[in-house]
Design a protein around this motif. Sequence first.
Motif, PDB file in Angstrom:
ATOM      1  N   THR A   4       0.895  -0.897  -0.044  1.00  0.00           N
ATOM      2  CA  THR A   4       0.067   0.013  -0.036  1.00  0.00           C
ATOM      3  C   THR A   4       0.940   1.234   0.032  1.00  0.00           C
ATOM      4  O   THR A   4       1.868   1.201   0.298  1.00  0.00           O
ATOM      5  CB  THR A   4      -0.805   0.061   1.436  1.00  0.00           C
ATOM      6  N   SER A   8      -1.718   5.755   3.284  1.00  0.00           N
ATOM      7  CA  SER A   8      -2.974   5.917   2.648  1.00  0.00           C
ATOM      8  C   SER A   8      -4.062   4.622   2.947  1.00  0.00           C
ATOM      9  O   SER A   8      -5.173   4.921   2.900  1.00  0.00           O
ATOM     10  CB  SER A   8      -2.843   5.894   0.947  1.00  0.00           C
ATOM     11  N   ASN A   9      -3.636   3.772   3.438  1.00  0.00           N
ATOM     12  CA  ASN A   9      -4.518   2.673   4.092  1.00  0.00           C
ATOM     13  C   ASN A   9      -5.051   2.113   2.897  1.00  0.00           C
ATOM     14  O   ASN A   9      -6.425   1.893   2.820  1.00  0.00           O
ATOM     15  CB  ASN A   9      -5.269   3.237   5.183  1.00  0.00           C
ATOM     16  N   ARG A  10      -4.612   2.341   1.705  1.00  0.00           N
ATOM     17  CA  ARG A  10      -5.290   1.637   0.293  1.00  0.00           C
ATOM     18  C   ARG A  10      -4.227   0.772  -0.360  1.00  0.00           C
ATOM     19  O   ARG A  10      -3.145   0.986  -0.130  1.00  0.00           O
ATOM     20  CB  ARG A  10      -5.571   2.687  -0.666  1.00  0.00           C
ATOM     21  N   GLN A  15      -8.197   2.858  -5.448  1.00  0.00           N
ATOM     22  CA  GLN A  15      -9.325   1.973  -4.452  1.00  0.00           C
ATOM     23  C   GLN A  15     -10.271   3.074  -4.044  1.00  0.00           C
ATOM     24  O   GLN A  15     -10.102   4.057  -3.459  1.00  0.00           O
ATOM     25  CB  GLN A  15      -8.414   1.396  -3.638  1.00  0.00           C
ATOM     26  N   THR A  18     -10.963   3.102   2.017  1.00  0.00           N
ATOM     27  CA  THR A  18      -9.653   2.479   2.805  1.00  0.00           C
ATOM     28  C   THR A  18     -10.187   1.109   3.433  1.00  0.00           C
ATOM     29  O   THR A  18     -11.215   1.214   3.647  1.00  0.00           O
ATOM     30  CB  THR A  18      -9.318   3.644   3.837  1.00  0.00           C
ATOM     31  N   GLU A 345     -14.095  -5.143  -4.808  1.00  0.00           N
ATOM     32  CA  GLU A 345     -14.824  -3.574  -4.903  1.00  0.00           C
ATOM     33  C   GLU A 345     -15.840  -3.813  -5.996  1.00  0.00           C
ATOM     34  O   GLU A 345     -16.825  -3.261  -5.841  1.00  0.00           O
ATOM     35  CB  GLU A 345     -13.745  -2.671  -5.322  1.00  0.00           C
ATOM     36  N   ASP A 403      -6.341  -3.178   8.413  1.00  0.00           N
ATOM     37  CA  ASP A 403      -6.263  -1.742   8.973  1.00  0.00           C
ATOM     38  C   ASP A 403      -5.135  -1.890  10.016  1.00  0.00           C
ATOM     39  O   ASP A 403      -4.066  -0.870   9.867  1.00  0.00           O
ATOM     40  CB  ASP A 403      -7.390  -1.311   9.227  1.00  0.00           C
TER      41      ASP A 403
END
Lengths: 407, 407
Positions: A4, A8-10, A15, A18, A345, A403
């Motif tokens: 990642t 950005s936690n993506r 994306q 998050t 997604e 996370d």
Amino acid sequence: MGKTESGSNRLYENQLLTFSDYANLYQKELLDNVLPFWLRFSKDEKHGGYYTALSREGCVYDSDKFMWLQGREVWCFSYMYNHVEQKPEWLELARHGAAFMLANGRDAAGNWYFSLTAEGKPLVQPYNIFSDCFAAMGFASLDKADPGKGYGQVAIDTFKNILERKDNWKGVYNKNYPGTRSLKSFSLPMILCNLSLEMEHLLGKEKVNELVPEVIHEVMDRFYRPELGIILENIQENGELSDTFEGRLVNPGHGIEAMWFIMDLGKRFNNQALIEKAVEITLAILEYGWDTEYGGIFYFLDRKGYPPLQLEWDQKLWWVHVEALVALSKGFAFTRDPRCMQWFEKVHNYTWKHFRDPAYGEWFGYLNRRGEVLLNLKGGKWKGAFHVPRALYQVWSTFSALDKAST
Amino acid sequence: MGKTESGSNRLYENQLLTFSDYANLYQKELLDNVLPFWLRFSKDEKHGGYYTALSREGCVYDSDKFMWLQGREVWCFSYMYNHVEQKPEWLELARHGAAFMLANGRDAAGNWYFSLTAEGKPLVQPYNIFSDCFAAMGFASLDKADPGKGYGQVAIDTFKNILERKDNWKGVYNKNYPGTRSLKSFSLPMILCNLSLEMEHLLGKEKVNELVPEVIHEVMDRFYRPELGIILENIQENGELSDTFEGRLVNPGHGIEAMWFIMDLGKRFNNQALIEKAVEITLAILEYGWDTEYGGIFYFLDRKGYPPLQLEWDQKLWWVHVEALVALSKGFAFTRDPRCMQWFEKVHNYTWKHFRDPAYGEWFGYLNRRGEVLLNLKGGKWKGAFHVPRALYQVWSTFSALDKAST
């Protein structure tokens, strides 16, 4: 989270949300819109047990008690008590269903009926071993929440009975002429993958170590067909393909659900290669079962492209989609394969747009091919407090762990 | 034809086609596009019997032999031989199926299996009495075409067996717990309405006079519910409504099909009031079951408007529509009620537009709610040489008689 972008936690730039956004979304949906629906509407205060035939708004439109769903709701509320929060009303609701099941649910041989009347009279005989599977699952989970009350013994007795019946579980209700065409069904090995882990605290580690490898072998080496890239619902006893309606049947959701059971077993047995194989199969089934015209995953297909017997083949069912979300989130968490996140997604967007009911809580179950609501029930003979809450919990906890790992 | 304009051969001015136009259209479709399809593609030259799982173009995609459809195809080709023309190839095809059925079709007690393999090995047990009903119908018709060969005795023996089994025909395959909820099903009395007339040459006039009034009573006074204006699929043994999934089930096509059987019985028993009642019920069911949004007749409905169990409830099935055409043409011919002709034209337009396949003969069977082809098969487990040819013949002969009466 090496892959990642820092901070950005993506996983990738475009994306949508998050990981913590996803975790929050699934948590909130579970706690605010789904569990409260069943808590509020499903309890039968008069006769015990649960109503599951609930309209969009939560009204009871049929009062029969289907044992799959009684066992599953016992499981659901005790599981949430065990894993989310020790809310007394969750435990109480689980016990409420268990009491009704204990009082009315079994025949003299200990087999669980398929259905009962609202009052608890037996209605449909124990022709279906999945009543037993979900009873075992429910009582095992309730035993964790409320140990020492005998729930565990019910789960163990039921599990033993399942193993005894497993090669001829239809018994006298089997309509097939003996010997002409013996097919093996994917359903039972698939469910045993999950049930073994659900019951490990009762069965013991050794028993699970002894039981599970054969079940994994059945799923991954027999029902999964590398030459086709998919899992079949029925194969011949000798492991060969069967060119019959049953032998050509593909249920993409069933295969995908099984793959997250296998991923969990991969974790349990510390077998990363097994996890990676399950991820590859998940992605292959999704490619195979995805409706490129209208979106969503088909309910049934024929492996040779012939017309399936199931007239509902092109419909989009809630459990297929939410189980795919679980498989993809776990697949990503366990392998960091970006294809899992891309597919997640895509399935997430379809699922939340079409199945979720923002007005009354819980989710719709049955859409037509175009994604329009076909039956606006929230529960019925086959839909209860199970797939939606289980999946919301699984995705929430999976992304929540991701996370934490990424920060 | 007092109500028609003199010389116009129409009931009303904006009637699309004359009665003779309709007669010609249905005759031509039967003889040019439907019977040739089955003659050409369904015969299994190697093992005997008929293939019924035929693709749009007529290719065999599954080789199992379903006994409903074996019996029905024997009926179809001997019926056409008896009523249309004594074509040797029609009789030969009927005998071909009968020989396969006689060699392989029954268990030791004389019950007809549900299905066989292509080679004739028993596959699914005789759990379903409609295999017997269609066998009796087929052999009775073949006996007319080819008397003195023993076919009639097979029909009589089978019919006796049906009457013996009729109150508990599921036998050991009945999954209902005894005594909790005993429902009566509409299917058997409905089929007996038709089968009694089909077998009158074998049963004798007295036997039909003795049997039929009770069956008519069942259909018209028990399953037909004047308070609802429709026919139900299941009622309680005591005749009361059942507020359960089964007891709320409405199958509009089933009720409409039964109404033309009743009209035929009205003719046979010279009972014009019965005919008029059957016409009123036909029209009421059509109003009830018609899809005002997309056209066509729904497959299943719930009498209280609740979600039915059948996920295919909103689909449009061939047999529902062609049976409605028969009921409406007979209803008009027997009563001259102009509503029958108006409905006939509406259903005719829908049916010919959506079900007919101008390219390969025979008709599609399964459309989605919008009238788009859902499965492009011409035959399968449940669709064979039966409803389409029977209905085309019935409408042709009905309008042909009307045409003669009006000139």
